[in-house]
Enzyme design. Sequence first.
Site, mmCIF file in Angstrom:
data_model
loop_
_atom_site.group_PDB
_atom_site.id
_atom_site.type_symbol
_atom_site.label_atom_id
_atom_site.label_comp_id
_atom_site.label_asym_id
_atom_site.label_seq_id
_atom_site.Cartn_x
_atom_site.Cartn_y
_atom_site.Cartn_z
ATOM 1 N N THR A 162 0.872 -1.194 0.000
ATOM 2 C CA THR A 162 0.000 0.000 0.000
ATOM 3 C C THR A 162 0.907 1.242 0.000
ATOM 4 O O THR A 162 1.370 1.664 -1.045
ATOM 5 C CB THR A 162 -0.976 0.015 1.189
ATOM 6 O OG1 THR A 162 -0.257 -0.170 2.392
ATOM 7 C CG2 THR A 162 -2.019 -1.056 1.044
ATOM 8 N N LYS A 198 3.988 -6.589 4.301
ATOM 9 C CA LYS A 198 3.754 -5.203 3.900
ATOM 10 C C LYS A 198 3.448 -4.356 5.138
ATOM 11 O O LYS A 198 3.010 -4.878 6.157
ATOM 12 C CB LYS A 198 2.624 -5.113 2.861
ATOM 13 C CG LYS A 198 1.278 -5.669 3.245
ATOM 14 C CD LYS A 198 0.374 -4.740 3.959
ATOM 15 C CE LYS A 198 0.175 -3.471 3.155
ATOM 16 N NZ LYS A 198 -0.523 -2.462 4.016
ATOM 17 N N THR A 209 1.367 -8.708 12.056
ATOM 18 C CA THR A 209 1.572 -7.437 11.373
ATOM 19 C C THR A 209 0.405 -7.133 10.470
ATOM 20 O O THR A 209 -0.558 -7.889 10.393
ATOM 21 C CB THR A 209 2.826 -7.484 10.506
ATOM 22 O OG1 THR A 209 2.954 -6.199 9.883
ATOM 23 C CG2 THR A 209 2.677 -8.509 9.401
ATOM 24 N N GLU A 248 6.565 4.503 7.339
ATOM 25 C CA GLU A 248 6.189 5.778 6.719
ATOM 26 C C GLU A 248 7.114 6.895 7.189
ATOM 27 O O GLU A 248 7.152 7.224 8.377
ATOM 28 C CB GLU A 248 4.729 6.094 7.028
ATOM 29 C CG GLU A 248 3.804 5.177 6.248
ATOM 30 C CD GLU A 248 2.329 5.335 6.592
ATOM 31 O OE1 GLU A 248 1.503 4.900 5.788
ATOM 32 O OE2 GLU A 248 2.029 5.890 7.652
ATOM 33 N N ASN A 250 0.646 10.732 5.856
ATOM 34 C CA ASN A 250 -0.636 10.441 6.492
ATOM 35 C C ASN A 250 -1.629 11.584 6.390
ATOM 36 O O ASN A 250 -2.822 11.388 6.598
ATOM 37 C CB ASN A 250 -0.416 10.009 7.940
ATOM 38 C CG ASN A 250 0.091 8.597 7.980
ATOM 39 O OD1 ASN A 250 -0.593 7.686 7.525
ATOM 40 N ND2 ASN A 250 1.309 8.413 8.448
ATOM 41 N N SER A 279 -5.648 11.132 -0.701
ATOM 42 C CA SER A 279 -5.834 12.049 -1.829
ATOM 43 C C SER A 279 -5.085 11.565 -3.056
ATOM 44 O O SER A 279 -4.395 10.579 -3.021
ATOM 45 C CB SER A 279 -5.415 13.449 -1.433
ATOM 46 O OG SER A 279 -4.114 13.432 -0.884
#
Lengths: 409, 409
Positions: A156, A182, A193, A280, A404, A409
């Site tokens: 993702t 992932k 996870t 991230e 985040n 968007s």
Amino acid sequence: MPVNLSSPQAADLHAVPGVRIGVAEAGVRKAHRKDLTVFLLDEGTSVAGVFTQNRFCAAPVQVCREHLAAGQGIRAMVVNTGNANAGTGADGLARARATCVALAGRLGLAPQQVLPFSTGVIMEPLPVERIEAGLPAAIADAQPGHWARAAEGIMTTDTLPKAFSTQVVIGGATVRITGISKGAGMIRPNMATMLGFLATDAVIAPELLQPLVRSLADGSFNRVTIDGDTSTNDSFVLMATHQAGHAPITSLDSSEGRALQAALLGVAQKLAQAIVRDGEGATKFITVRVEGGKTTAECRQVAYAIAHSPLVKTAFYASDPNLGRILAAVGYAGIEDLDQTRIELHLDDVHVATQGGRNPAYREEDGQRVMQQSEITVRVGLGRGEAHDTVWTCDLSHDYVSINADYRS
Amino acid sequence: MPVNLSSPQAADLHAVPGVRIGVAEAGVRKAHRKDLTVFLLDEGTSVAGVFTQNRFCAAPVQVCREHLAAGQGIRAMVVNTGNANAGTGADGLARARATCVALAGRLGLAPQQVLPFSTGVIMEPLPVERIEAGLPAAIADAQPGHWARAAEGIMTTDTLPKAFSTQVVIGGATVRITGISKGAGMIRPNMATMLGFLATDAVIAPELLQPLVRSLADGSFNRVTIDGDTSTNDSFVLMATHQAGHAPITSLDSSEGRALQAALLGVAQKLAQAIVRDGEGATKFITVRVEGGKTTAECRQVAYAIAHSPLVKTAFYASDPNLGRILAAVGYAGIEDLDQTRIELHLDDVHVATQGGRNPAYREEDGQRVMQQSEITVRVGLGRGEAHDTVWTCDLSHDYVSINADYRS
């Protein structure tokens, strides 16, 4: 940029006899993305899994638990990205079941022999018709050598696919172990996870698979955190196809059992750590080791307090040895009778604090040197006992906020 | 930019008879900053406080507890910014005590009649000689009307001073209440905030002050969070000078006791909320109300899970109604037997989720409209009972990362 992590090469990933994988573009959320993956498992394969402890667990997690409990033998799994099918109520459950029915119908299986997995945005209806439409292409694509494609198919916000593989000789036979995972946000697994799949052709008594997968999760995925947000969809699945040809393993405490467990754990830890390395916005990979505790649980509790502190994580991002923030996190971790005058703090080889205060020999430039590294070990001594535990995490950067704030968007 | 918060005007802050305040520039960490504040209290003033639950509590917090327990009557307080004197071991304790000795000497008091407070960087030695050198100027500056100066004198990363004041008539006499507070990071108070000082000239039985300050903290500072990091230095102090001239309040349950408590709580809540409004990088002020719980404690637990979630906080920053993240936080808040099919979610007046899934009538543009406001109420229904609780927090922005990545530089 992920921290010391590169894309897996398909040639480095061993096929696991009995497992075929196919990937397709179903347009679940956006077009032209590999967003649908199927695992096709030979008859006789054993499957066990551990799933999120989040009470708002996603519909597919509920269906996975039901189908594993049904005991009809899992023969296929289907994974979509782009939509988590979580926070979707009774309608979400119906859509997860419909996905299983569709795949089972095409393979001549019972729906209870299929496990569904979803990852992506929460609280939006799963476009099950797009998934159904994508299944023929995914099935047609199925090959034993498609692990790298699958690692890509389940991504993702990950920037790199995550796959690791190893071989181990057991009872004279070569056993293959390959897994994928992932991330990359809402990561504070509690039993598993976001998504992890690990397969082996080892021959092992099926009843050992559930304790094995739990122990593996405990030593790998349950040791990582990015943002402290436990996902609704965490799932970690272990498949054993029993095709390696050695005498069956009937105890995890036998030498063969231990060898298999060690090899599986090695791959599971790499998969879990890869999620942190590609966390991230991550710019640093941090190992937090807490020792000298009365129990392993309290060591892990302190390690997570450090690993979740936004102040500690931003200091790592800035390479700023503002290390009192680590002591503050130790202090609020929840150990009621903690004696601050026994606390020791090391940053790699640098002895920062002793007896709860700054080490007189500590020099800021030494802390600075370690903080600038991309891999750092924080070591805290509690001075209360002999237990220890370790957690892996990353820093908190501007990119975490950007990713985040912009995810949908 | 703080959220709907402006600088206090000195004229709006009532002097509290019996309390004089002086501020000086001592150069604790940087030159030309008001970084040293003294409170001088008339004889007979009662003082009570609540302090951080962080086990790594700072040296001044330890000394405050000792001096309050000594019961000799607190007559002065000294507050420095620029250095927290936390994580400083035995040497830090000695320096906190030396500060009290210095101020007591200049005022003809016993050291046990002085309370010390420090806020700033952790694990660096307190420059006690600079504080001592600054005391004469601070004492010479002392005036009853200096509350606004004091609010400025205790700031660290705060962008605005925080001070509120009110008057209430009790037993025919006008009672003054004035307080100040400071944040702005490492804010998840557990018994108190980073620093809060509240004074009144009400006449109240001294033994009521400790339960009163605890109850006030519980209804104000213990309801806010910015980053979930419980500080080493949290302190909230209530002073009563007993000079208002009304008959003594001997019970908090009397009508006079309730009137005083309500007026104090009003100011304490404004002080606590001001810390959130000026939270590091805050662009939004979020009220999280959880209702329908079995106990207040579980409601607060869920509210804090939402208020601490980096994913929820970044969604607010982005004005992105990615509201499934709130459901995920509800799910991992730790209520074992939570039934997700009973969860309701409102964003202000917008009914987002019902029975654990998306409300069919919910339209994304309605969520979008509320998310763009600077003040938002999240209301979660658990469907388990009658209890409710509320927590106040802010969003997580790029500026939070910038401020904390650069704090010491």
